[in-house]
Design a protein around this motif. Structure first.
Motif, short mmCIF file in Angstrom:
data_model
loop_
_atom_site.label_atom_id
_atom_site.label_comp_id
_atom_site.label_asym_id
_atom_site.label_seq_id
_atom_site.Cartn_x
_atom_site.Cartn_y
_atom_site.Cartn_z
N LYS A 27 0.63 -1.16 -0.02
CA LYS A 27 -0.05 0.08 -0.15
C LYS A 27 0.90 1.48 0.15
O LYS A 27 0.25 2.47 -0.31
N LEU A 28 2.08 0.95 0.25
CA LEU A 28 3.09 2.32 0.37
C LEU A 28 3.32 2.68 -1.22
O LEU A 28 3.83 3.96 -1.43
N TYR A 29 2.97 1.82 -2.06
CA TYR A 29 3.36 2.07 -3.50
C TYR A 29 2.05 2.40 -4.56
O TYR A 29 2.24 2.59 -5.36
N GLY A 30 0.92 1.89 -3.86
CA GLY A 30 0.06 2.01 -4.78
C GLY A 30 -1.24 1.00 -4.52
O GLY A 30 -1.08 0.13 -3.50
N LEU A 60 -6.86 -4.23 -2.17
CA LEU A 60 -6.07 -4.01 -3.37
C LEU A 60 -6.76 -4.74 -4.68
O LEU A 60 -7.44 -5.80 -4.53
N THR A 61 -6.51 -4.06 -5.76
CA THR A 61 -7.14 -4.64 -6.93
C THR A 61 -6.19 -5.21 -7.70
O THR A 61 -4.81 -4.78 -7.90
N ILE A 91 1.97 -1.48 -9.15
CA ILE A 91 3.00 -2.52 -8.62
C ILE A 91 2.86 -3.76 -9.14
O ILE A 91 1.70 -4.65 -9.35
N ILE A 92 4.26 -4.50 -9.40
CA ILE A 92 4.03 -6.06 -9.73
C ILE A 92 4.56 -6.73 -8.56
O ILE A 92 5.37 -6.35 -8.00
N LEU A 168 15.53 -2.10 -11.34
CA LEU A 168 15.01 -3.40 -11.30
C LEU A 168 15.17 -4.20 -9.99
O LEU A 168 14.58 -5.20 -9.76
N GLN A 169 15.82 -3.51 -9.02
CA GLN A 169 15.74 -4.15 -7.84
C GLN A 169 14.49 -4.27 -7.10
O GLN A 169 13.91 -3.01 -6.72
N PRO A 170 14.16 -5.52 -6.36
CA PRO A 170 12.95 -5.72 -5.71
C PRO A 170 12.90 -4.73 -4.52
O PRO A 170 13.91 -4.45 -3.77
N LYS A 171 11.70 -4.00 -4.24
CA LYS A 171 11.59 -3.26 -3.16
C LYS A 171 11.48 -3.98 -2.12
O LYS A 171 12.02 -3.66 -0.86
N VAL A 172 10.73 -4.94 -1.92
CA VAL A 172 10.47 -5.88 -0.65
C VAL A 172 10.27 -7.46 -1.29
O VAL A 172 9.56 -7.77 -2.42
#
Ligand code: NZQ
Ligand code: ZN
Length: 390
Positions: A27-30, A60-61, A91-92, A168-172
């Motif tokens: 949710k921090l990203y969308g 989330l959708t 987000i992916i 391209l580094q994953p956030k989490v």
């Protein structure tokens, strides 16, 4: 040793029941998610349901891209990018192994390009933007969950190329070893070989003056971890400790840390990618077949001391042996581990591969005429290594 910059920004949630943090992080990203996964293993192990539950709970959708192939194709990247554009994805979320995560990385940037994603993978068009990427890892192998690279295949042109960019580094990334209990003995063996080869190709095998002693010692401990726990995970797939050690070893083998102080030159990887590009084989198996032959091919008085170190420090080879005898003993022990302990077939011919394409594969592996690494290789050398694998 060389100057270096080290930064790894992926936030890791490691262990069981950590997925309940997925929603709050996303949710921090969308709010509009593209869930990307492979051929169905995540449904068989109940992970798909757990992820969906968490996403729905957080309102989330979710859109989906299923069916990412092992050795992911640029055509699948194109499909994912089209969904991202049409559905205004924020987000992916990649749930799977290296193939699913790599495909998601390429989608994340192809979303901002209107042509064929292969233009980006092949370097014709630069990476300029990327959607944020989250991962839920299901197999210990590539390290893609904690690195900024991906590898995409174009089966029409028999090319398999790396795409590397900090964006391209994953956030989490969520790493629950229990999600790997269902990985087959074969994929566990292949993943373990891949982890080892990341360490070797990250320059465990290099001239000693070009690198740091501290990193060599840490590499040896990670190698020993894989050698200890891979057979346990194969014989007892739900051994949490074994799966946890393999999972964390995989992430650290290629998250940049072991490459500090050196210039990485992934020799065996460059050679293997040609085999995968032509024959669509499992990456780790190709590496397992190629690596010991590469060692034998480059073994001489300059390379023998480090091969012997590998034998003495990892396999307990007798330190009193000469460099050459110690090196040969080390390579023999390594082969035993791959082909006896892990049970991997030892020849390319076992995978139905003959020498028909070796010459062209060797040329492609040496993109500028030379493949750099512990020993520089020409296409003639690479072809000779392929032939040793028959
Ligand atoms: O597709 P599904 O159904 O998920 O099945 C997969 C696939 O068949 C299965 N699997 C994964 N997790 C499972 C499971 N089966 C049961 N239970 C589970 N928990 O395993 C098979 C292989 O999956 P894949 O994602 O292809 O494996 P891996 O993680 O080894 O990824 C290989 C790809 O990564 C690239 C390789 O070249 C290859 O294309 N690499 C990526 C790197 C990177 N991003 O940094 C570096 C590596 O050197 C490597 O080149
Ligand atoms: Zn690899």
């Amino acid at each position: 040793m060389k100057n270096f910059v080290f930064q790894n920004t992926t936030k890791i949630y490691f262990g069981q029941n950590q997925l309940n943090h997925l929603g709050e992080e996303i949710k921090l990203y969308g709010s509009r998610i593209l869930l990307v996964y492979g051929g169905g293993s995540i449904k068989r192990i109940g992970l798909y349901d757990s992820v969906m539950k968490e996403l729905k709970k957080n309102k989330l959708t979710v859109f989906e891209l299923a069916g990412v192939e092992p050795n992911p194709r640029h055509t699948t990247v194109n499909k994912g990018a089209a969904i991202c554009k049409k559905e205004q994805i924020d987000i992916i979320l990649a749930v799977g192994g290296g193939s699913t995560i790599d495909c998601s990385k390429a989608i994340a940037t192809a979303r901002y390009y209107d042509g064929d994603s292969w233009d980006i993978v092949s370097g014709k068009v630069p990476v300029t933007q990327a959607l944020p990427l989250f991962t839920v890892l299901t197999i210990a192998a590539t390290g893609s969950e904690m690195d900024c690279g991906g590898v995409i295949s174009n089966m029409e042109t028999n090319e398999k190329l790396g795409l590397v960019h900090p964006l391209l580094q994953p956030k989490v990334s969520f790493l629950d070893p229990a999600n790997t209990f269902s990985v087959s003995a074969y994929q566990t063996a292949c993943g373990s070989a891949d982890i080892l080869l990341h360490i070797f190709d990250c320059f465990y095998f290099a001239d000693p003056e070009g690198k740091m002693d501290m990193i060599d010692r840490i590499m040896e401990e990670i190698i020993k971890t894989v050698i200890k726990y891979a057979p346990i995970a194969i014989s007892k797939p739900d051994d949490y400790e074994a799966r946890a050690n393999l999972m964390w070893a995989a992430s650290w083998a290629l998250n940049g840390f072991l490459g500090t102080g050196t210039v990485m030159a992934p020799t065996c990887h460059m050679i293997e990618h040609e085999v995968s590009a032509f024959y669509d084989i499992t990456h780790g198996h190709g590496l397992a077949i190629l690596a010991p032959r590469w060692m034998e091919y480059i073994l001489d008085e300059t390379t023998a001391p480090q091969f012997k170190n590998f034998g003495v420090n990892v396999f307990g080879v007798d330190a009193a042996l000469s460099d050459m005898a110690g090196a040969k003993a080390a390579i023999a022990k390594f082969k035993d581990f791959l082909f006896d302990t892990l049970g991997l077939k030892s020849k390319l011919s076992d995978l139905g591969i003959d020498d028909k394409n070796f010459s062209i594969m060797a040329k492609k592996a040496c993109s500028n005429g030379i493949l750099s690494g512990y020993k520089k290789l020409t296409p003639v050398d690479v072809e000779a290594i392929f032939k040793m694998c028959l």
